[in-house]
Write a protein that holds these residues in place. Structure first.
Motif, PDB file in Angstrom:
ATOM      1  N   PHE A  24       0.808  -1.222   0.000  1.00 38.46           N
ATOM      2  CA  PHE A  24       0.000   0.000   0.000  1.00 38.46           C
ATOM      3  C   PHE A  24       0.844   1.277   0.000  1.00 38.46           C
ATOM      4  N   THR A  25       2.025   1.215  -0.571  1.00 39.36           N
ATOM      5  CA  THR A  25       2.921   2.382  -0.555  1.00 39.36           C
ATOM      6  C   THR A  25       2.365   3.569  -1.338  1.00 39.36           C
ATOM      7  N   GLU A  26       1.416   3.312  -2.246  1.00 41.05           N
ATOM      8  CA  GLU A  26       0.848   4.417  -3.020  1.00 41.05           C
ATOM      9  C   GLU A  26      -0.214   5.178  -2.230  1.00 41.05           C
ATOM     10  N   TYR A  27      -0.645   4.619  -1.120  1.00 42.34           N
ATOM     11  CA  TYR A  27      -1.686   5.255  -0.311  1.00 42.34           C
ATOM     12  C   TYR A  27      -1.098   6.171   0.758  1.00 42.34           C
ATOM     13  N   ILE A  28      -1.859   7.203   1.103  1.00 39.30           N
ATOM     14  CA  ILE A  28      -1.439   8.152   2.121  1.00 39.30           C
ATOM     15  C   ILE A  28      -1.748   7.629   3.515  1.00 39.30           C
ATOM     16  N   TYR A  29      -2.928   7.050   3.673  1.00 39.34           N
ATOM     17  CA  TYR A  29      -3.380   6.647   5.003  1.00 39.34           C
ATOM     18  C   TYR A  29      -3.007   5.209   5.328  1.00 39.34           C
ATOM     19  N   VAL A  30      -1.802   5.024   5.827  1.00 42.76           N
ATOM     20  CA  VAL A  30      -1.327   3.706   6.256  1.00 42.76           C
ATOM     21  C   VAL A  30      -0.833   3.801   7.697  1.00 42.76           C
ATOM     22  N   ASP A  31      -0.759   2.649   8.378  1.00 43.66           N
ATOM     23  CA  ASP A  31      -0.256   2.647   9.744  1.00 43.66           C
ATOM     24  C   ASP A  31       1.269   2.589   9.735  1.00 43.66           C
ATOM     25  N   PRO A  32       1.925   2.635  10.881  1.00 44.41           N
ATOM     26  CA  PRO A  32       3.401   2.646  10.915  1.00 44.41           C
ATOM     27  C   PRO A  32       4.060   1.459  10.221  1.00 44.41           C
ATOM     28  N   MET A  33       3.345   0.332  10.111  1.00 41.14           N
ATOM     29  CA  MET A  33       3.906  -0.839   9.452  1.00 41.14           C
ATOM     30  C   MET A  33       3.547  -0.903   7.975  1.00 41.14           C
ATOM     31  N   GLY A  34       2.856   0.149   7.464  1.00 46.87           N
ATOM     32  CA  GLY A  34       2.552   0.223   6.047  1.00 46.87           C
ATOM     33  C   GLY A  34       1.227  -0.367   5.626  1.00 46.87           C
ATOM     34  N   TYR A  35       0.456  -0.866   6.577  1.00 53.56           N
ATOM     35  CA  TYR A  35      -0.841  -1.452   6.227  1.00 53.56           C
ATOM     36  C   TYR A  35      -1.901  -0.363   6.088  1.00 53.56           C
ATOM     37  N   LEU A  36      -2.774  -0.538   5.104  1.00 50.70           N
ATOM     38  CA  LEU A  36      -3.810   0.450   4.823  1.00 50.70           C
ATOM     39  C   LEU A  36      -4.764   0.578   6.011  1.00 50.70           C
ATOM     40  N   ILE A  37      -5.060   1.815   6.396  1.00 49.63           N
ATOM     41  CA  ILE A  37      -6.037   2.068   7.446  1.00 49.63           C
ATOM     42  C   ILE A  37      -7.415   1.657   6.917  1.00 49.63           C
ATOM     43  N   LYS A  38      -8.121   0.839   7.658  1.00 45.37           N
ATOM     44  CA  LYS A  38      -9.430   0.343   7.214  1.00 45.37           C
ATOM     45  C   LYS A  38     -10.527   1.368   7.493  1.00 45.37           C
ATOM     46  N   PRO A  39     -11.509   1.484   6.594  1.00 43.92           N
ATOM     47  CA  PRO A  39     -12.618   2.428   6.807  1.00 43.92           C
ATOM     48  C   PRO A  39     -13.323   2.221   8.137  1.00 43.92           C
ATOM     49  N   GLY A  40     -13.483   0.969   8.541  1.00 45.56           N
ATOM     50  CA  GLY A  40     -14.150   0.684   9.800  1.00 45.56           C
ATOM     51  C   GLY A  40     -13.410   1.247  11.000  1.00 45.56           C
ATOM     52  N   PHE A  41     -12.079   1.253  10.926  1.00 45.52           N
ATOM     53  CA  PHE A  41     -11.272   1.810  12.011  1.00 45.52           C
ATOM     54  C   PHE A  41     -11.535   3.298  12.162  1.00 45.52           C
ATOM     55  N   VAL A  42     -11.686   3.988  11.020  1.00 45.60           N
ATOM     56  CA  VAL A  42     -11.944   5.430  11.042  1.00 45.60           C
ATOM     57  C   VAL A  42     -13.218   5.717  11.832  1.00 45.60           C
ATOM     58  N   THR A  43     -14.281   4.980  11.525  1.00 46.10           N
ATOM     59  CA  THR A  43     -15.566   5.181  12.190  1.00 46.10           C
ATOM     60  C   THR A  43     -15.491   4.831  13.674  1.00 46.10           C
ATOM     61  N   GLN A  44     -14.946   3.672  13.985  1.00 44.82           N
ATOM     62  CA  GLN A  44     -14.901   3.200  15.369  1.00 44.82           C
ATOM     63  C   GLN A  44     -14.005   4.079  16.241  1.00 44.82           C
ATOM     64  N   HIS A  45     -12.841   4.435  15.716  1.00 46.02           N
ATOM     65  CA  HIS A  45     -11.901   5.239  16.502  1.00 46.02           C
ATOM     66  C   HIS A  45     -12.434   6.652  16.710  1.00 46.02           C
ATOM     67  N   PHE A  46     -13.075   7.200  15.684  1.00 46.22           N
ATOM     68  CA  PHE A  46     -13.652   8.541  15.798  1.00 46.22           C
ATOM     69  C   PHE A  46     -14.705   8.566  16.905  1.00 46.22           C
ATOM     70  N   ARG A  47     -15.594   7.576  16.907  1.00 50.93           N
ATOM     71  CA  ARG A  47     -16.640   7.521  17.934  1.00 50.93           C
ATOM     72  C   ARG A  47     -16.046   7.333  19.325  1.00 50.93           C
ATOM     73  N   LEU A  48     -15.016   6.500  19.410  1.00 53.74           N
ATOM     74  CA  LEU A  48     -14.369   6.238  20.692  1.00 53.74           C
ATOM     75  C   LEU A  48     -13.784   7.512  21.285  1.00 53.74           C
ATOM     76  N   ILE A  49     -13.048   8.263  20.464  1.00 55.61           N
ATOM     77  CA  ILE A  49     -12.424   9.500  20.942  1.00 55.61           C
ATOM     78  C   ILE A  49     -13.481  10.550  21.273  1.00 55.61           C
ATOM     79  N   CYS A  50     -14.525  10.636  20.457  1.00 55.14           N
ATOM     80  CA  CYS A  50     -15.602  11.604  20.714  1.00 55.14           C
ATOM     81  C   CYS A  50     -16.305  11.292  22.034  1.00 55.14           C
ATOM     82  N   ASP A  51     -16.616  10.023  22.264  1.00 53.41           N
ATOM     83  CA  ASP A  51     -17.287   9.632  23.506  1.00 53.41           C
ATOM     84  C   ASP A  51     -16.402   9.924  24.713  1.00 53.41           C
TER      85      ASP A  51
END
Length: 199
Positions: free
Chosen positions: A165-192
């Protein structure tokens, strides 16, 4: 034809049917007919759109400062990008010379044949969604720093770094693509956690 009962579906009712058919829920309300034999709009829970005021937005940015979703929150707030568009951003979509961001690729997730899959495609929800946006200095600086971090992590982790996934901007420190589900779940977690309302 005589003996065949026909029902007219108004545009709002049709939209209601589509909403039910495209929903992930299995609790689908039954269609009903009015006294004239017309199909009526299914009764579904309405979604109330919420927005942040200036103070809430300032708190939102402060809370997510330094968080993995910091750029996602800013892009969503400033440009109005969808989750799939943010995760789908590639480095070749950023023109640092012309100072533009082009939205033409999305990443979504779905269950296919009983298996969870990440879907990558070169198209967005509508033709009008493929668009170019101005790259303002603040975002440009963040992107430059993210690219330097990715390049550093590639060297640091060597063969353990994911090269898929080197062509993608949104990857984790190990280079794996950030999953859409993580965006939703983490956003709600931090907001709560910080007593911020969901948007």
């Amino acid at each position: 034809t005589k003996g065949v009962i026909t029902a007219q579906i108004t545009q709002p009712a049709a939209r209601g049917v589509v909403a039910v058919l495209t929903s992930n829920t299995t609790d689908v309300p039954a269609l009903e007919q009015d006294e004239n034999g017309n199909l009526t709009k299914p009764k579904v829970d309405t979604f109330e759109t919420t927005v942040y005021n200036e103070n809430e937005l300032a708190k939102l940015f402060e809370v997510f400062k330094g968080d993995p979703l910091e750029l996602a929150v800013i892009l969503g707030s400033f440009y109005g990008l969808r989750r799939s568009e943010i995760v789908g951003l590639k480095w070749n979509c950023i023109d640092f010379n012309r100072k533009t961001i082009t939205i033409r690729h999305v990443v979504t997730q779905a269950t296919v044949d009983g298996k969870f899959k990440i879907l990558q495609k070169n198209r967005t929800k509508t033709k009008s969604s493929t668009r170019s946006l101005p790259l303002v200095p603040q975002f440009e600086n963040m992107l430059v720093q993210m690219r330097k971090t990715q390049e550093h992590n590639m060297i640091l982790f060597g063969d353990s770094y994911c090269k898929e996934f080197t062509e993608y901007i949104y990857v984790d420190p190990m280079g794996y693509l950030i999953k859409p589900g993580f965006v939703t779940q983490h956003f709600r977690l931090i907001c709560d956690k910080n007593e911020l309302k969901h948007i």
